[in-house]
Design a protein around this motif. Structure first.
Motif, PDB file in Angstrom:
ATOM      1  N   GLU A 507       0.820  -1.213   0.000  1.00  0.00           N
ATOM      2  CA  GLU A 507       0.000   0.000   0.000  1.00  0.00           C
ATOM      3  C   GLU A 507       0.851   1.257   0.000  1.00  0.00           C
ATOM      4  O   GLU A 507       0.430   2.311  -0.506  1.00  0.00           O
ATOM      5  N   VAL A 508       2.066   1.179   0.553  1.00  0.00           N
ATOM      6  CA  VAL A 508       2.953   2.338   0.567  1.00  0.00           C
ATOM      7  C   VAL A 508       3.380   2.700  -0.850  1.00  0.00           C
ATOM      8  O   VAL A 508       3.387   3.874  -1.253  1.00  0.00           O
ATOM      9  N   VAL A 509       3.729   1.682  -1.648  1.00  0.00           N
ATOM     10  CA  VAL A 509       4.159   1.937  -3.030  1.00  0.00           C
ATOM     11  C   VAL A 509       3.001   2.458  -3.867  1.00  0.00           C
ATOM     12  O   VAL A 509       3.150   3.411  -4.645  1.00  0.00           O
ATOM     13  N   ARG A 532      -6.409  -0.692 -11.575  1.00  0.00           N
ATOM     14  CA  ARG A 532      -5.472  -1.816 -11.469  1.00  0.00           C
ATOM     15  C   ARG A 532      -5.390  -2.329 -10.027  1.00  0.00           C
ATOM     16  O   ARG A 532      -5.330  -3.527  -9.784  1.00  0.00           O
ATOM     17  N   LEU A 533      -5.382  -1.383  -9.103  1.00  0.00           N
ATOM     18  CA  LEU A 533      -5.291  -1.784  -7.701  1.00  0.00           C
ATOM     19  C   LEU A 533      -6.529  -2.561  -7.268  1.00  0.00           C
ATOM     20  O   LEU A 533      -6.438  -3.531  -6.514  1.00  0.00           O
ATOM     21  N   LEU A 534      -7.696  -2.174  -7.814  1.00  0.00           N
ATOM     22  CA  LEU A 534      -8.923  -2.877  -7.449  1.00  0.00           C
ATOM     23  C   LEU A 534      -8.982  -4.278  -8.029  1.00  0.00           C
ATOM     24  O   LEU A 534      -9.721  -5.126  -7.531  1.00  0.00           O
ATOM     25  N   THR A 535      -8.218  -4.510  -9.090  1.00  0.00           N
ATOM     26  CA  THR A 535      -8.151  -5.886  -9.607  1.00  0.00           C
ATOM     27  C   THR A 535      -7.332  -6.794  -8.693  1.00  0.00           C
ATOM     28  O   THR A 535      -7.475  -8.015  -8.742  1.00  0.00           O
ATOM     29  N   ARG A 536      -6.447  -6.182  -7.865  1.00  0.00           N
ATOM     30  CA  ARG A 536      -5.620  -6.969  -6.956  1.00  0.00           C
ATOM     31  C   ARG A 536      -6.226  -7.083  -5.562  1.00  0.00           C
ATOM     32  O   ARG A 536      -6.021  -8.070  -4.863  1.00  0.00           O
ATOM     33  N   THR A 537      -6.924  -6.049  -5.140  1.00  0.00           N
ATOM     34  CA  THR A 537      -7.535  -6.059  -3.816  1.00  0.00           C
ATOM     35  C   THR A 537      -8.804  -5.238  -3.851  1.00  0.00           C
ATOM     36  O   THR A 537      -8.893  -4.237  -4.587  1.00  0.00           O
ATOM     37  N   ASP A 538      -9.781  -5.678  -3.115  1.00  0.00           N
ATOM     38  CA  ASP A 538     -11.032  -4.922  -3.000  1.00  0.00           C
ATOM     39  C   ASP A 538     -11.213  -4.403  -1.582  1.00  0.00           C
ATOM     40  O   ASP A 538     -12.317  -4.367  -1.048  1.00  0.00           O
ATOM     41  N   HIS A 539     -10.116  -3.992  -0.965  1.00  0.00           N
ATOM     42  CA  HIS A 539     -10.176  -3.474   0.400  1.00  0.00           C
ATOM     43  C   HIS A 539     -11.024  -2.215   0.438  1.00  0.00           C
ATOM     44  O   HIS A 539     -11.026  -1.402  -0.489  1.00  0.00           O
ATOM     45  N   ILE A 540     -11.738  -2.054   1.531  1.00  0.00           N
ATOM     46  CA  ILE A 540     -12.671  -0.936   1.661  1.00  0.00           C
ATOM     47  C   ILE A 540     -11.960   0.407   1.589  1.00  0.00           C
ATOM     48  O   ILE A 540     -12.479   1.388   1.046  1.00  0.00           O
ATOM     49  N   LYS A 541     -10.726   0.474   2.119  1.00  0.00           N
ATOM     50  CA  LYS A 541      -9.997   1.740   2.092  1.00  0.00           C
ATOM     51  C   LYS A 541      -9.656   2.166   0.673  1.00  0.00           C
ATOM     52  O   LYS A 541      -9.572   3.367   0.373  1.00  0.00           O
ATOM     53  N   VAL A 542      -9.447   1.206  -0.232  1.00  0.00           N
ATOM     54  CA  VAL A 542      -9.140   1.546  -1.625  1.00  0.00           C
ATOM     55  C   VAL A 542     -10.341   2.207  -2.275  1.00  0.00           C
ATOM     56  O   VAL A 542     -10.227   3.227  -2.969  1.00  0.00           O
ATOM     57  N   TRP A 543     -11.527   1.646  -2.088  1.00  0.00           N
ATOM     58  CA  TRP A 543     -12.737   2.251  -2.670  1.00  0.00           C
ATOM     59  C   TRP A 543     -12.972   3.663  -2.123  1.00  0.00           C
ATOM     60  O   TRP A 543     -13.283   4.593  -2.887  1.00  0.00           O
ATOM     61  N   SER A 545     -10.773   5.741  -0.772  1.00  0.00           N
ATOM     62  CA  SER A 545      -9.746   6.647  -1.282  1.00  0.00           C
ATOM     63  C   SER A 545      -9.982   6.995  -2.747  1.00  0.00           C
ATOM     64  O   SER A 545      -9.785   8.142  -3.166  1.00  0.00           O
ATOM     65  N   TYR A 546     -10.428   6.022  -3.529  1.00  0.00           N
ATOM     66  CA  TYR A 546     -10.716   6.253  -4.954  1.00  0.00           C
ATOM     67  C   TYR A 546     -11.817   7.297  -5.111  1.00  0.00           C
ATOM     68  O   TYR A 546     -11.700   8.257  -5.891  1.00  0.00           O
ATOM     69  N   SER A 547     -12.881   7.159  -4.355  1.00  0.00           N
ATOM     70  CA  SER A 547     -13.992   8.106  -4.477  1.00  0.00           C
ATOM     71  C   SER A 547     -13.596   9.503  -4.004  1.00  0.00           C
ATOM     72  O   SER A 547     -13.963  10.513  -4.625  1.00  0.00           O
ATOM     73  N   ARG A 548     -12.840   9.579  -2.924  1.00  0.00           N
ATOM     74  CA  ARG A 548     -12.424  10.904  -2.445  1.00  0.00           C
ATOM     75  C   ARG A 548     -11.469  11.571  -3.421  1.00  0.00           C
ATOM     76  O   ARG A 548     -11.518  12.783  -3.623  1.00  0.00           O
ATOM     77  N   MET A 549     -10.598  10.770  -4.039  1.00  0.00           N
ATOM     78  CA  MET A 549      -9.704  11.343  -5.039  1.00  0.00           C
ATOM     79  C   MET A 549     -10.502  11.848  -6.227  1.00  0.00           C
ATOM     80  O   MET A 549     -10.227  12.926  -6.781  1.00  0.00           O
ATOM     81  N   GLU A 550     -11.516  11.096  -6.649  1.00  0.00           N
ATOM     82  CA  GLU A 550     -12.320  11.498  -7.810  1.00  0.00           C
ATOM     83  C   GLU A 550     -13.023  12.815  -7.545  1.00  0.00           C
ATOM     84  O   GLU A 550     -13.180  13.650  -8.445  1.00  0.00           O
ATOM     85  N   ALA A 551     -13.426  13.029  -6.290  1.00  0.00           N
ATOM     86  CA  ALA A 551     -14.102  14.285  -5.956  1.00  0.00           C
ATOM     87  C   ALA A 551     -13.154  15.475  -6.022  1.00  0.00           C
ATOM     88  O   ALA A 551     -13.606  16.617  -6.178  1.00  0.00           O
ATOM     89  N   MET A 552     -11.857  15.245  -5.950  1.00  0.00           N
ATOM     90  CA  MET A 552     -10.875  16.332  -5.988  1.00  0.00           C
ATOM     91  C   MET A 552     -10.402  16.653  -7.400  1.00  0.00           C
ATOM     92  O   MET A 552      -9.692  17.629  -7.605  1.00  0.00           O
ATOM     93  N   ILE A 553     -10.753  15.822  -8.389  1.00  0.00           N
ATOM     94  CA  ILE A 553     -10.304  16.060  -9.772  1.00  0.00           C
ATOM     95  C   ILE A 553     -11.268  17.016 -10.450  1.00  0.00           C
ATOM     96  O   ILE A 553     -12.482  16.777 -10.473  1.00  0.00           O
TER      97      ILE A 553
END
Length: 701
Positions: A507-509, A532-543, A545-553
């Motif tokens: 997760e650090v990388v 790509r990350l979601l294809t490797r893991t479906d951890h709740i923190k990834v989803w 973080s993805y949504s919060r990042m999308e709101a900042m774009i």
């Protein structure tokens, strides 16, 4: 006999009663129901006849009480106090004497009796009483004190002295002797007081009483008398029972008398005879004495010799105690004798650890490092310091374990000697012979300070070959490339890092890679990385973080990384909010299909917080409608567990989502049960901001 048996009552139920009545219970009930005694109003006495009647009535009352219980001492003392208050001293004496016939050794009765006689100035009677009681109870010190005080108050000094002498024959405790001594001092009978001290220390030979005698001689005698007392104490007690405080007081006395040579002899005499466990405080005072009144050489010689002997004794017991060796070497370093210091260090490093295990070598290796630093900083013998490092590295079994600190300290030593090539050869040999993370980091930090970035890249490459799973190395390497403006290199490194099959903290990388692309404005690449990350893991923190990042774009931004002030990444547009909401919806549907209800609940809470900040009332209500109800249920646990043994079962929480109603037909019945329970005003519990319905009392399915 037959008629009597016929008339006897028949007992049909012979079982014991449900409530057993005990004697203690009967007594308590009788005590609780007892009425308070009626107190008669106070009587006002107006003439002699009424007074005599009152006295007669009180005496009869006391006599009746004593007939019921003659052993009640309190009744006797109240009876005597009444007669005393009426001025009937003869009757009071009669009461006390009668009481003493019952309790002949009661100290309280004698005490009240004597106080009555002294209060009414019947001195001879009080003397007779004191003579009786001190003969009968000679170990009760209070009577001796009061007897002596009475005679001294009356001015009968000789009589007081005779009382003390009678008392001393019983060899009482030290307070009695000190009271006698203070009495003689008050009347300036110093020789008698001195004789009393001599008698007291024979009965109580503790050092503190010898010291009290010394204090007396200092106040009223001469220096010769004080020394005589100290000498008598040392000779009488002997070395086995002698207290260091006595020697210390003797030495301090000689210091006050300005006899410093005598004090020094006393200190040395005591330290030679007393064991070390009891002489530490004495030794500390000796050190202070030498600091104040001795010469520097004498002080240092005494201190160093004492400490050196202490360390040598400990090392004879355990020569592998490296902590003692550290203290010993520091002691020798304080002396400044180079030959002795080197000899101590050589003896210390000659004590090899017993086995080739790193935990036994950790303290030992610091002896080499301290030795090398001493030669470098104190003696300036750089060649000797270099040989120490080399011998240390030759001694360590590098094929089993190594110490990165030794390699790095050797390299830093060469750098301080301006031998950069030697330092690089040492570190190169280290990572070639026994590579370690700490060695790589130290070598890289050195080259970074020298701004040799090409060498840093080579070292990072070897480091990653040695440990490609170390995520911190990939991230630090990428940060260096970005610092140098090599963005493409940085991206390539992070791309290579995320493709590694094994990473300690992937997760650090991934976070570093995503943050890089986001800061560069490559938002499409950021989305691809998340996918790509979601294809490797479906951890709740990834989803989340993805949504919060999308709101900042920003919705109209491109991937060139060039944004106008009006179109900065911090701008929140309706399109970006909609994209973030769609990601939340995707994640929700994903967890819904897999029936991972805990993740669904965490996601909905994050979604709710997002809508409270960026959404509208309708979108917030839409999320609220998805929130589940948490139902507390009970289930059986497998046999053999604690819960199954007790038969209580196990409670668990079940999440009931509104979207799952079509999958569970019995939810309608559960809803009806909930309404029924609410009508009965059952207790509700709030769990995670949701209503928890306890189904224990609801109708069964």
């Amino acid at each position: 006999m037959g008629d009597s048996n016929k008339n006897a009552p028949l007992i049909r139920n012979k079982n014991p009663a449900a409530i057993q009545i005990t004697a203690e219970q009967l007594l308590r009930e009788a005590h609780d129901r007892q009425e308070a005694p009626i107190q008669a109003p106070e009587q006002t006495i107006t003439d002699e006849e009424e007074l005599q009647e009152y006295r007669l009535r009180k005496r009869q009352d006391f006599e009746n009480q004593l007939r019921r219980n003659r052993l009640n001492v309190g009744t006797w003392m109240r009876y005597a106090a009444f007669e005393t208050s009426q001025g009937e001293l003869a009757r009071a004496r009669s009461v006390y004497e009668r009481a003493l016939d019952v309790e002949p050794r009661n100290a309280t009765l004698y005490l009240k009796y004597t106080e009555m006689e002294m209060k009414h100035r019947n001195i001879n009677l009080a003397r007779n009483l004191f003579d009786r009681v001190v003969s009968l109870l000679p170990r009760v010190d209070q009577f001796w004190y009061k007897y002596a005080l009475m005679e001294e108050t009356l001015g009968n000094i000789q009589g007081t002295r005779q009382i003390f002498e009678r008392w001393m024959k019983w060899e009482p405790d030290e307070n009695a002797w000190l009271a006698y001594i203070k009495f003689e001092i008050r009347y300036q009978e110093l020789e008698l007081a001195r004789r009393l001290f001599a008698r007291m220390v024979l009965v109580h030979p503790e050092p503190k009483y010898w010291l009290k005698w010394v204090k007396f001689e200092e106040d009223y005698g001469t220096f010769d008398k004080v020394r005589e007392v100290f000498n008598q104490a040392i000779a009488y007690l002997g070395d086995d029972h002698l207290d260091p405080k006595l020697y210390l007081a003797f030495a301090k006395f000689e210091v006050r008398a300005k006899e410093y040579d005598r004090a020094r002899v006393i200190f040395k005499y005591a330290l030679e005879r007393l064991p070390r466990a009891r002489s530490q405080a004495l030794y500390n005072q000796y050190t202070i004495f030498e600091k104040q009144y001795g010469e520097r050489d004498q002080l240092e010689t005494v201190v160093l010799a004492k400490r050196r002997l202490h360390y040598q004794e400990e090392l004879e017991t355990n020569p592998k105690n490296y902590d003692v060796w550290f203290d010993y070497t520091r002691l020798e370093e304080d002396t400044g004798d180079s030959e002795r210091i080197r000899d101590t260090y050589e003896r210390a490093i000659a004590e090899f650890p017993p086995v080739e295990e790193k935990r036994f070598w950790r303290r030992y290796i610091y002896l080499w490092l301290h030795y090398a630093l001493y030669e470098e900083l104190e003696t300036r013998d750089y060649e000797r310091a270099r040989r120490i490092y080399q011998e240390c590295l030759a001694l360590v079994p590098h094929e089993k374990f190594t110490f990165a600190k030794v390699w790095l300290q050797f390299a830093y030593f060469e750098i301080r000697r301006l031998n950069l090539g030697s330092a690089r050869r040492i570190l190169g040999r280290a990572i070639g012979q026994c590579p370690k993370d700490k060695l790589f980091r130290g070598y890289i930090a050195l080259e970074m300070q020298l701004r040799e970035f090409d060498r840093v890249r080579i070292l990072y490459g070897k480091y990653l070959e040695f440990n490609p799973a170390n995520c911190a190395t990939w991230v630090e390497y990428a940060k260096m490339e970005r610092m140098l403006g090599e963005t493409e290199r940085c991206q390539a490194l992070l791309e290579l890092a995320v493709e590694q099959p094994v990473l300690e903290m992937p997760e650090v990388v991934w976070k570093a890679y995503i943050d890089l692309e986001f800061e560069e404005g490559a938002y499409a690449q950021v989305r691809r990385l998340y996918e790509r990350l979601l294809t490797r893991t479906d951890h709740i923190k990834v989803w989340i973080s993805y949504s919060r990042m999308e709101a900042m774009i920003p919705s109209s931004s491109d991937d060139s990384g060039q944004n106008s002030p009006q179109n900065s990444p911090s701008t929140k547009t309706s399109t970006s909010i909609a994209n973030a909401r769609s990601i939340f919806e995707r994640a929700y549907q994903h967890y819904r299909k897999q029936q991972r209800n805990e993740e669904r609940l965490v996601l909905l809470e994050a979604w709710r917080d997002f809508e409270q900040t960026h959404g509208t009332a309708d979108t917030l209500q839409m999320v609220q409608n998805k929130m589940p109800k948490v139902v507390r249920r009970r289930r059986e646990v497998p046999r053999g567990t604690t819960a199954s043994t007790s038969g209580a079962g196990e409670e668990y929480l079940e999440y009931l989502f509104p979207d799952d109603q079509d999958r569970k037909p019995n939810l309608k019945l559960l809803a009806l049960a909930q309404q029924w329970k609410l009508k009965k005003q059952a207790q509700e519990t709030v769990v995670d901001d949701t209503t928890v319905v306890d189904t224990a009392d609801s109708p069964k399915d």
